[in-house]
Design a protein around this motif. Structure first.
Motif, short mmCIF file in Angstrom:
data_model
loop_
_atom_site.label_atom_id
_atom_site.label_comp_id
_atom_site.label_asym_id
_atom_site.label_seq_id
_atom_site.Cartn_x
_atom_site.Cartn_y
_atom_site.Cartn_z
N ALA A 118 69.27 47.41 44.22
CA ALA A 118 70.36 46.96 43.36
C ALA A 118 70.60 47.93 42.20
CB ALA A 118 70.05 45.57 42.80
N SER A 119 71.81 47.93 41.69
CA SER A 119 72.16 48.80 40.57
C SER A 119 71.99 48.11 39.23
CB SER A 119 73.61 49.27 40.72
OG SER A 119 74.49 48.16 40.75
N ARG A 120 71.92 46.77 39.23
CA ARG A 120 71.78 46.03 37.97
C ARG A 120 70.32 46.05 37.51
NH1 ARG A 120 75.30 42.25 36.19
NH2 ARG A 120 73.61 40.75 35.88
N THR A 121 69.89 47.18 37.03
CA THR A 121 68.50 47.33 36.62
C THR A 121 68.42 47.91 35.21
OG1 THR A 121 68.33 49.53 37.60
CG2 THR A 121 67.67 47.68 38.98
N MET A 122 67.30 47.67 34.57
CA MET A 122 67.05 48.26 33.25
C MET A 122 65.57 48.60 33.17
SD MET A 122 67.73 46.80 29.37
CE MET A 122 69.50 47.05 29.43
N HIS A 173 73.99 43.64 23.83
CA HIS A 173 74.56 44.38 24.96
C HIS A 173 74.01 45.80 24.98
CE1 HIS A 173 77.47 45.04 28.16
NE2 HIS A 173 77.74 46.21 27.60
N SER A 174 73.38 46.16 26.08
CA SER A 174 72.80 47.49 26.20
C SER A 174 72.79 47.93 27.66
CB SER A 174 71.36 47.49 25.65
OG SER A 174 70.77 48.76 25.77
N HIS A 175 73.25 49.14 27.93
CA HIS A 175 73.25 49.73 29.28
C HIS A 175 73.95 48.82 30.30
CE1 HIS A 175 70.14 52.07 27.24
NE2 HIS A 175 70.37 53.02 28.14
N GLY A 176 75.03 48.21 29.86
CA GLY A 176 75.84 47.40 30.76
C GLY A 176 75.30 46.02 31.04
N LEU A 177 74.21 45.61 30.36
CA LEU A 177 73.61 44.30 30.59
C LEU A 177 73.46 43.56 29.27
CD1 LEU A 177 70.81 45.36 33.09
CD2 LEU A 177 72.90 44.12 33.66
N ASN A 178 73.40 42.23 29.35
CA ASN A 178 73.24 41.38 28.17
C ASN A 178 71.81 40.87 28.09
OD1 ASN A 178 75.99 41.47 27.28
ND2 ASN A 178 76.52 40.05 28.94
N ILE A 179 71.18 41.11 26.94
CA ILE A 179 69.78 40.71 26.73
C ILE A 179 69.74 39.53 25.77
CG2 ILE A 179 67.53 41.48 25.92
CD1 ILE A 179 68.53 44.37 26.35
N GLN A 180 69.01 38.48 26.15
CA GLN A 180 68.79 37.37 25.22
C GLN A 180 67.42 37.53 24.58
OE1 GLN A 180 68.89 33.36 26.78
NE2 GLN A 180 68.61 32.44 24.76
N PRO A 181 67.38 37.75 23.26
CA PRO A 181 66.07 37.84 22.59
C PRO A 181 65.47 36.46 22.33
CG PRO A 181 67.85 38.26 21.04
CD PRO A 181 68.49 38.02 22.36
N LEU A 182 64.16 36.37 22.46
CA LEU A 182 63.41 35.15 22.16
C LEU A 182 62.25 35.54 21.26
CD1 LEU A 182 63.20 33.82 25.83
CD2 LEU A 182 64.75 32.96 24.06
N LEU A 199 67.31 26.34 25.40
CA LEU A 199 67.73 27.52 24.64
C LEU A 199 68.05 28.67 25.59
CD1 LEU A 199 68.04 28.88 21.86
CD2 LEU A 199 65.62 29.50 22.00
N VAL A 200 67.22 28.83 26.61
CA VAL A 200 67.44 29.88 27.60
C VAL A 200 68.68 29.60 28.43
CG1 VAL A 200 66.47 30.86 29.70
CG2 VAL A 200 65.03 30.63 27.68
N ARG A 201 68.90 28.34 28.78
CA ARG A 201 70.08 27.97 29.57
C ARG A 201 71.37 28.27 28.78
NH1 ARG A 201 70.45 22.57 30.30
NH2 ARG A 201 72.14 22.89 31.78
N LYS A 202 71.34 28.08 27.47
CA LYS A 202 72.51 28.42 26.65
C LYS A 202 72.79 29.91 26.71
CE LYS A 202 72.06 24.60 23.31
NZ LYS A 202 71.72 24.25 21.91
N GLY A 203 71.72 30.70 26.68
CA GLY A 203 71.90 32.15 26.76
C GLY A 203 72.49 32.57 28.10
N VAL A 204 72.00 31.97 29.18
CA VAL A 204 72.53 32.28 30.51
C VAL A 204 73.99 31.86 30.60
CG1 VAL A 204 72.33 31.71 32.96
CG2 VAL A 204 70.28 32.16 31.62
N ASP A 205 74.33 30.75 30.00
CA ASP A 205 75.72 30.28 30.01
C ASP A 205 76.63 31.26 29.28
OD1 ASP A 205 77.63 28.13 30.67
OD2 ASP A 205 77.77 27.89 28.50
N GLN A 206 76.09 31.97 28.30
CA GLN A 206 76.88 32.96 27.56
C GLN A 206 76.87 34.33 28.23
OE1 GLN A 206 75.90 33.14 23.37
NE2 GLN A 206 75.89 30.92 23.15
N GLY A 207 76.08 34.47 29.30
CA GLY A 207 76.09 35.73 30.05
C GLY A 207 74.82 36.55 30.00
N ALA A 208 73.69 35.96 29.59
CA ALA A 208 72.43 36.70 29.53
C ALA A 208 72.00 37.15 30.93
CB ALA A 208 71.34 35.83 28.90
#
Length: 533
Positions: A221-225, A394-403, A413-422
């Motif tokens: 896959a290309s969606r990697t970091m 937002h970094s390198h084309g991906l969205n990071i949720q910090p905890l 809390l994590v589900r809210k982040g995923v809902d926003q695009g994490a």
């Protein structure tokens, strides 16, 4: 049969302490399938008060390690006196045992009405009680199976509580097998089939799901970091009076030394993550003077750094100085946040996130908004304020949720982040004050569940140990589990699947079904007694 029940009471504290002190089980994960059996057997013939006692004993001892760590944190991190920390920790300890105590009370009540609680009822009730109880410390006993990767894959359908429910159901089925053996062979056969189907079904589902999210995904896959995680192993009590004198004078210098020793690992990484540290502040002069900022700029790497953030208030006064009125500006701290800053390619840091879930007593007095007097009695002079909401980087084309720290224990809390695009999670933590690898592994187990529930990879960056890179399958990337009490730096490329799990969409809605089972069981017992009268 009397011998079995007596043996159950003997084994009850042993199993509870094993659950509390040694989970998550690493090499013997299958022990979790039997760890609640002594408790289940003790409730078979208990009365209401005996059941309550069994629940308090089991629930309290299962959190015995938590009591010790809580006392340690109140001493090391908060500087509380013994007269404050002992009653507060004991109260929280008893609070943690309440779900088990209520289950014991209800099972005893049902026994006296001639209708013993069955496995499905007990699993449903205990899961609901744990779920509905307001959470102060989010570590659940289901963390015992966090490292049994095939067994927990079903969390993407119903979350951590679904795994907990099925684990309890299996334990109670085995307890019924013990009491039915040699007397009711038809019931033994039925219970055996149910247990085998449950365990087999979970493992088959798990072995089917794992390959979709582990290293095979990284290769295809290309969606990697590629993320590097720094563990400087800053000593407990750093900078406090009586702390041992170390070779280095600051957290910044320890981080710089670890980074210098592992510079080859960092090269080529997309992101470098620092852990939560007790005396580290990227906004202060010590950070710039240490040379750490210069090195990050030379590496040309984006960095995530947690720091305390202070909002200052200024007041002007006009005192009489040597016969003259002079204006003096006084600077005082108005608000404090536990924050995370993002440094894109070594540039000046920008505020990225303020912590939402605050550690009870350490950062904020529980229920301080509802009962303001609590803060006056047990609170700290300057407490941490809550952030505004979930934020993504937002970094390198991906969205990071910090905890930050134990926020990895809150699935909503994590589900809210995923809902926003994490697309992935980065957890920064200071576990140095634990002084225990077992505690650090429990903390890691919480994060593993978040990864499986949402099918998002996780990087856990710890101060002292049990940091790890976790695939969306819940597997720890080989070579990334950091040792306890030793400085290290790890790096891994993580695949970020573009999927939305059933749990991410629906959450814990399936628990309504568990509620109906509990209502049916209680109603049947109540009306059975009325008919009898």
């Amino acid at each position: 049969m009397k011998f079995v029940f007596r043996l159950a009471w003997i084994l009850l504290p042993v199993s509870a302490l094993t659950l509390g002190l040694k989970s998550p089980f690493e090499s013997v994960q299958w022990v979790s399938l039997f760890i609640y059996v002594p408790f289940a057997l003790a409730l078979k013939r208990a009365g209401a008060w005996t059941g309550l006692l069994a629940g308090l004993l089991y629930g309290g001892l299962a959190w015995a390690s938590g009591l010790w760590w809580l006392l340690t944190s109140m001493d090391t991190l908060m500087g509380m006196d013994a007269w404050q920390r002992i009653p507060m920790a004991t109260t929280l300890w008893l609070y943690q045992s309440l779900p088990f105590a209520v289950l014991g009370l209800v099972c005893g009540w049902m026994n006296r009405r001639g209708r013993s609680a069955g496995p499905l009822f007990c699993a449903s009730l205990l899961t609901l009680l744990v779920y509905l109880r307001p959470v102060f410390c989010p570590v659940s006993s289901v963390v015992s199976v966090a490292l049994w990767t095939p067994f927990i894959q079903i969390a993407d359908l119903g979350g951590e509580y679904l795994v907990f429910f099925l684990l309890l159901l299996i334990n109670w089925l085995f307890a019924d097998l013990v009491t039915s053996w040699g007397r009711e062979w038809k019931k033994v056969g039925y219970q055996s089939v149910c247990a085998v189907v449950l365990i087999g079904g979970m493992l088959v589902y798990g072995y089917w799901r794992i390959p979709q999210y582990d290293e095979h995904g990284v290769l295809s896959a290309s969606r990697t970091m590629s993320i590097a995680s720094l563990q400087p192993n800053v000593p407990v009590g750093w900078g406090n009076e009586g702390a041992p004198i170390e070779e280095f004078a600051s957290d910044e210098e320890l981080c710089l030394r670890t980074l210098n020793a592992n510079e080859d690992i960092v090269h080529g990484a997309d992101l470098l993550v620092f852990p939560e540290l007790p005396k580290f502040n990227c906004l202060e002069s010590e950070f710039r003077a240490s040379g750490l900022q210069v090195m990050l700029g030379r590496l040309g790497i984006s960095t995530m750094i947690p720091s305390d953030e202070f909002i200052y208030a200024t007041e002007t006064s006009s005192p009489m100085v040597l016969g003259e009125m002079r204006s003096i500006t006084i600077k005082s701290i108005r608000t404090k946040y536990n924050s995370l800053f993002f440094h894109p390619y070594g540039e000046n840091c920008t505020l990225a996130y303020r912590k939402l879930k605050l550690v009870p007593f350490s950062e904020a007095t529980p229920l301080r908004d509802t009962f303001p007097w609590l803060k006056k009695v047990i609170g700290r002079k300057l407490e941490v304020s809550k952030g505004e909401g979930v934020k993504l980087i937002h970094s390198h084309g991906l969205n990071i949720q910090p905890l930050i720290c134990f926020e990895s224990g809150f699935a909503n809390l994590v589900r809210k982040g995923v809902d926003q695009g994490a697309d992935l999670f980065v957890e920064v933590s200071n576990d140095g004050w634990f002084g225990s690898r077992d505690a650090e592994m429990k903390h890691l187990g919480m994060g593993i569940f978040r990864a499986v529930e949402t099918r998002r990879p996780l990087v856990r960056c710890s101060n002292s140990g049990a940091g790890a890179h976790v695939w969306a399958s819940g597997e720890i990337v080989p070579g990334t589990l950091t040792p306890h009490g030793r400085a290290s730096l790890t790096r891994a490329k993580l695949y970020c699947p573009e999927v939305t799990t059933l749990y991410a969409k629906l959450g814990d809605g399936w628990l309504w079904g568990a509620g109906l089972i509990v209502v049916w069981g209680l109603g049947s017992s109540f009306f059975r007694e009325r008919k009898k009268d």
